[in-house]
Design a protein around this motif. Structure first.
Motif, PDB file in Angstrom:
ATOM      1  N   GLU A  68       0.788  -1.232   0.000  1.00 25.34           N
ATOM      2  CA  GLU A  68       0.000   0.000   0.000  1.00 25.34           C
ATOM      3  C   GLU A  68       0.825   1.291   0.000  1.00 25.34           C
ATOM      4  N   CYS A  69       2.091   1.255   0.368  1.00 26.23           N
ATOM      5  CA  CYS A  69       2.834   2.499   0.588  1.00 26.23           C
ATOM      6  C   CYS A  69       4.071   2.638  -0.291  1.00 26.23           C
ATOM      7  N   ARG A  70       4.676   1.521  -0.672  1.00 23.23           N
ATOM      8  CA  ARG A  70       5.986   1.559  -1.327  1.00 23.23           C
ATOM      9  C   ARG A  70       5.971   2.351  -2.629  1.00 23.23           C
ATOM     10  N   LYS A  71       4.880   2.253  -3.378  1.00 24.75           N
ATOM     11  CA  LYS A  71       4.863   2.928  -4.676  1.00 24.75           C
ATOM     12  C   LYS A  71       5.089   4.444  -4.552  1.00 24.75           C
ATOM     13  N   CYS A  72       4.738   5.032  -3.434  1.00 26.97           N
ATOM     14  CA  CYS A  72       4.950   6.477  -3.259  1.00 26.97           C
ATOM     15  C   CYS A  72       6.093   6.815  -2.296  1.00 26.97           C
ATOM     16  N   HIS A  73       6.314   5.987  -1.289  1.00 26.26           N
ATOM     17  CA  HIS A  73       7.297   6.359  -0.256  1.00 26.26           C
ATOM     18  C   HIS A  73       8.593   5.554  -0.297  1.00 26.26           C
ATOM     19  N   GLY A  74       8.796   4.748  -1.338  1.00 27.13           N
ATOM     20  CA  GLY A  74      10.062   4.023  -1.481  1.00 27.13           C
ATOM     21  C   GLY A  74      10.108   2.739  -0.676  1.00 27.13           C
ATOM     22  N   ASN A 130      -3.966  11.329  12.130  1.00 24.45           N
ATOM     23  CA  ASN A 130      -3.022  12.282  11.535  1.00 24.45           C
ATOM     24  C   ASN A 130      -2.428  11.766  10.227  1.00 24.45           C
ATOM     25  N   LEU A 131      -2.266  10.460  10.149  1.00 25.40           N
ATOM     26  CA  LEU A 131      -1.784   9.864   8.898  1.00 25.40           C
ATOM     27  C   LEU A 131      -2.861   9.967   7.812  1.00 25.40           C
ATOM     28  N   VAL A 132      -4.109   9.797   8.219  1.00 28.92           N
ATOM     29  CA  VAL A 132      -5.229   9.936   7.274  1.00 28.92           C
ATOM     30  C   VAL A 132      -5.253  11.369   6.734  1.00 28.92           C
ATOM     31  N   ILE A 133      -5.108  12.345   7.623  1.00 28.22           N
ATOM     32  CA  ILE A 133      -5.138  13.759   7.223  1.00 28.22           C
ATOM     33  C   ILE A 133      -4.024  14.072   6.211  1.00 28.22           C
ATOM     34  N   LYS A 134      -2.850  13.482   6.424  1.00 35.95           N
ATOM     35  CA  LYS A 134      -1.724  13.715   5.503  1.00 35.95           C
ATOM     36  C   LYS A 134      -2.082  13.301   4.074  1.00 35.95           C
ATOM     37  N   HIS A 135      -3.040  12.380   3.920  1.00 35.93           N
ATOM     38  CA  HIS A 135      -3.377  11.881   2.581  1.00 35.93           C
ATOM     39  C   HIS A 135      -4.681  12.439   2.026  1.00 35.93           C
ATOM     40  N   HIS A 136      -5.185  13.491   2.665  1.00 39.45           N
ATOM     41  CA  HIS A 136      -6.345  14.189   2.093  1.00 39.45           C
ATOM     42  C   HIS A 136      -5.960  14.723   0.719  1.00 39.45           C
ATOM     43  N   GLU A 137      -6.884  14.584  -0.206  1.00 41.32           N
ATOM     44  CA  GLU A 137      -6.672  15.081  -1.566  1.00 41.32           C
ATOM     45  C   GLU A 137      -5.476  14.454  -2.272  1.00 41.32           C
ATOM     46  N   THR A 138      -5.178  13.215  -1.918  1.00 37.31           N
ATOM     47  CA  THR A 138      -4.214  12.445  -2.712  1.00 37.31           C
ATOM     48  C   THR A 138      -5.022  11.323  -3.377  1.00 37.31           C
ATOM     49  N   SER A 139      -4.384  10.608  -4.299  1.00 36.73           N
ATOM     50  CA  SER A 139      -5.110   9.541  -4.998  1.00 36.73           C
ATOM     51  C   SER A 139      -5.430   8.352  -4.092  1.00 36.73           C
ATOM     52  N   VAL A 140      -4.833   8.320  -2.894  1.00 36.82           N
ATOM     53  CA  VAL A 140      -5.100   7.202  -1.978  1.00 36.82           C
ATOM     54  C   VAL A 140      -6.002   7.600  -0.807  1.00 36.82           C
ATOM     55  N   GLU A 141      -6.640   8.742  -0.927  1.00 40.98           N
ATOM     56  CA  GLU A 141      -7.544   9.196   0.137  1.00 40.98           C
ATOM     57  C   GLU A 141      -8.605   8.134   0.469  1.00 40.98           C
ATOM     58  N   GLU A 142      -9.160   7.513  -0.575  1.00 40.72           N
ATOM     59  CA  GLU A 142     -10.203   6.494  -0.375  1.00 40.72           C
ATOM     60  C   GLU A 142      -9.703   5.338   0.494  1.00 40.72           C
ATOM     61  N   TYR A 143      -8.476   4.876   0.177  1.00 41.72           N
ATOM     62  CA  TYR A 143      -7.899   3.775   0.956  1.00 41.72           C
ATOM     63  C   TYR A 143      -7.790   4.163   2.430  1.00 41.72           C
ATOM     64  N   PHE A 144      -7.278   5.375   2.685  1.00 41.66           N
ATOM     65  CA  PHE A 144      -7.073   5.790   4.075  1.00 41.66           C
ATOM     66  C   PHE A 144      -8.387   5.945   4.839  1.00 41.66           C
ATOM     67  N   LYS A 145      -9.483   6.114   4.100  1.00 43.75           N
ATOM     68  CA  LYS A 145     -10.780   6.233   4.783  1.00 43.75           C
ATOM     69  C   LYS A 145     -11.543   4.916   4.796  1.00 43.75           C
ATOM     70  N   SER A 146     -10.951   3.865   4.235  1.00 46.43           N
ATOM     71  CA  SER A 146     -11.682   2.602   4.073  1.00 46.43           C
ATOM     72  C   SER A 146     -11.593   1.707   5.305  1.00 46.43           C
TER      73      SER A 146
END
Ligand code: HEC
Length: 128
Positions: A53-59, A83-99
């Protein structure tokens, strides 16, 4: 009497070495077993989730875990990782973080990221 004092001293020493909480400092903390379940989540499972879930963007998982110190991870994952969810507001993975899926994932993720964080000397068995 001396024996009791010695035993008590030993007990206090051992419990200070092995007591680990969210804000633990790594000088006084043992490496947690990678394959075993901890009370909060599972480190190995967190590693699997990071790679998915994270490597594609954060290495690599090593880069990911070393993004933050133990205290910073602890803050990011407080209160259902809000706070981690908030960091991903308006990113393409916002849905995942709210799922619901993320709600099932975040405890394991925390265990992995926290165990191998910036201020920990610990390295995961595979760093990819
Ligand atoms: C689609 C790309 C993408 C994915 C996938 C992704 N993130 Fe992010 N992440 C971002 C963006 C964009 C930001 C906000 C900009 C930044 O701070 O890097 C961010 C911010 C962060 C931050 C805050 C960085 C800081 O210094 O404030 C952390 C920590 C983080 N992400 C961890 C994760 C974790 C853990 C996962 C996997 C569950 C994940 N991210 C998945 C894109 C992504």
């Amino acid at each position: 009497m001396l024996l009791i004092k010695l035993l008590l001293g030993l007990f206090i020493f051992v419990s200070s070495v092995f007591s680990c909480d969210g804000e633990r400092s790594f000088e006084s903390c043992k490496l947690l077993p990678y394959y075993e379940e901890t009370t909060y989540g599972n480190i190995k499972q967190g590693h699997v989730i990071y790679k998915k879930e994270c490597r594609k963007c954060h290495g690599s998982s090593l880069e990911g875990a070393k993004m933050h110190t133990s205290h910073e991870w602890w803050l990011l994952f407080q209160d259902n990782a809000q706070n981690l969810v908030i960091k991903h507001h308006e990113t393409s993975v916002e849905e995942y973080f709210k799922s619901e899926k993320f709600r099932e994932h975040y405890r394991d993720l925390y265990e992995f990221l926290h165990e191998y964080c910036k201020d920990s000397p610990n390295l995961p068995p595979t760093t990819g």
